[in-house]
Design an enzyme around this catalytic site. Structure first.
Site, PDB file in Angstrom:
ATOM      1  CG  ASP A 135      43.433  48.823  44.609  1.00 43.98           C
ATOM      2  OD1 ASP A 135      42.449  48.560  44.229  1.00 43.98           O
ATOM      3  OD2 ASP A 135      43.558  47.878  45.413  1.00 43.98           O
ATOM      4  CG  PHE A 176      44.231  40.512  47.404  1.00 37.84           C
ATOM      5  CD1 PHE A 176      44.992  42.137  47.643  1.00 37.84           C
ATOM      6  CD2 PHE A 176      45.923  40.305  48.103  1.00 37.84           C
ATOM      7  CE1 PHE A 176      46.390  42.362  48.736  1.00 37.84           C
ATOM      8  CE2 PHE A 176      47.300  40.572  48.804  1.00 37.84           C
ATOM      9  CZ  PHE A 176      47.474  41.500  48.689  1.00 37.84           C
ATOM     10  CG  ASP A 224      53.136  41.886  51.013  1.00 35.60           C
ATOM     11  OD1 ASP A 224      53.023  42.581  50.439  1.00 35.60           O
ATOM     12  OD2 ASP A 224      53.529  41.924  51.778  1.00 35.60           O
ATOM     13  NE  ARG A 250      57.014  41.708  50.211  1.00 36.62           N
ATOM     14  CZ  ARG A 250      56.552  42.774  49.924  1.00 36.62           C
ATOM     15  NH1 ARG A 250      55.879  43.577  49.050  1.00 36.62           N
ATOM     16  NH2 ARG A 250      55.993  42.865  51.167  1.00 36.62           N
TER      17      ARG A 250
END
Ligand code: 5GP
Length: 195
Positions: free
Chosen positions: A117, A166, A173, A179
């Site tokens: 990120d 996101f 997760d 997950r």
């Protein structure tokens, strides 16, 4: 750098969970791209099998699938890091929660990361691992968020470049959930916009 173009976001994922937004990478796209990465790693590392270092927990599923497609006798180790910040934002301050078991000196190390990120986590990890004297150190990141890196990074292998949303699934997760989704989709639940 081995890299695929920006992935356009798709329709809603199956399952009907209202916190899950548009599909970002499907199961089929994941398995095809992971196989490509494994083949590229197999030819680049012929004669010098790498030590794969998985960054827990997010990379566990990618690392497992990737390793099965690398036609070399690879070895494994794992590190767990936690970055301080909210559920959906990294602060860049990283703490090693579980360190490696193996000595890196003289090894060809390939770090397997779930997602880059800001790049701060990886930048910290790379500096930390380089200080241990590997023969080489490269990074294979499944996902890179478009345009968000705050530090220059040398990513040898990249699975997909994705929009700056996101995402969850395939190891990633939100507070330990999602997950096990076999695909990657955006998260649009309540925490998605927290600072
Ligand atoms: P960076 O330091 O590059 O900003 O963040 C890297 C770490 O933040 C990743 O290893 C991952 O743990 C977490 N992260 C960053 N973006 C996302 C995302 O979209 N979804 C999830 N689940 N985790 C993320």
């Amino acid at each position: 750098m081995s890299m695929k173009g920006l992935v356009p976001m798709g329709g809603p994922p199956p399952g009907g969970d209202p916190a899950l937004g548009p599909m970002v990478v499907t199961e089929r796209e994941l398995s095809a791209r992971v196989a490509d990465l494994g083949a590229a790693i197999g030819s680049d590392y012929a004669g010098r099998p790498p030590l794969l270092i998985g960054v827990l927990k997010g990379a566990f599923m990618f690392m497992s699938d990737l390793a099965k497609t690398i036609p070399l006798p690879v070895e494994f180790d794992f590190m767990a890091v936690s970055s301080y910040g909210s559920a959906t934002r990294t602060s860049g301050v990283v703490r090693i929660v579980k360190d490696l078991d193996l000595d890196l000196s003289g090894r060809h190390v390939l770090v397997v990361e779930d997602i880059v990120d800001s790049g701060l986590t990886l930048s910290y990890l790379s500096r930390n691992l380089l200080a241990r004297g590997p023969a080489s150190l490269e990074v294979c990141a499944l996902l890179v968020k478009e345009g968000l890196q705050r530090t220059p990074l040398d990513l040898r292998y990249v699975g997909f470049t994705i929009p700056p949303e996101f995402v969850v699934g395939y190891g990633l997760d939100l507070d330990e959930r999602y997950r096990n989704l076999p695909f990657i989709c955006t998260y649009v639940g309540p925490e998605a916009s927290s600072p």
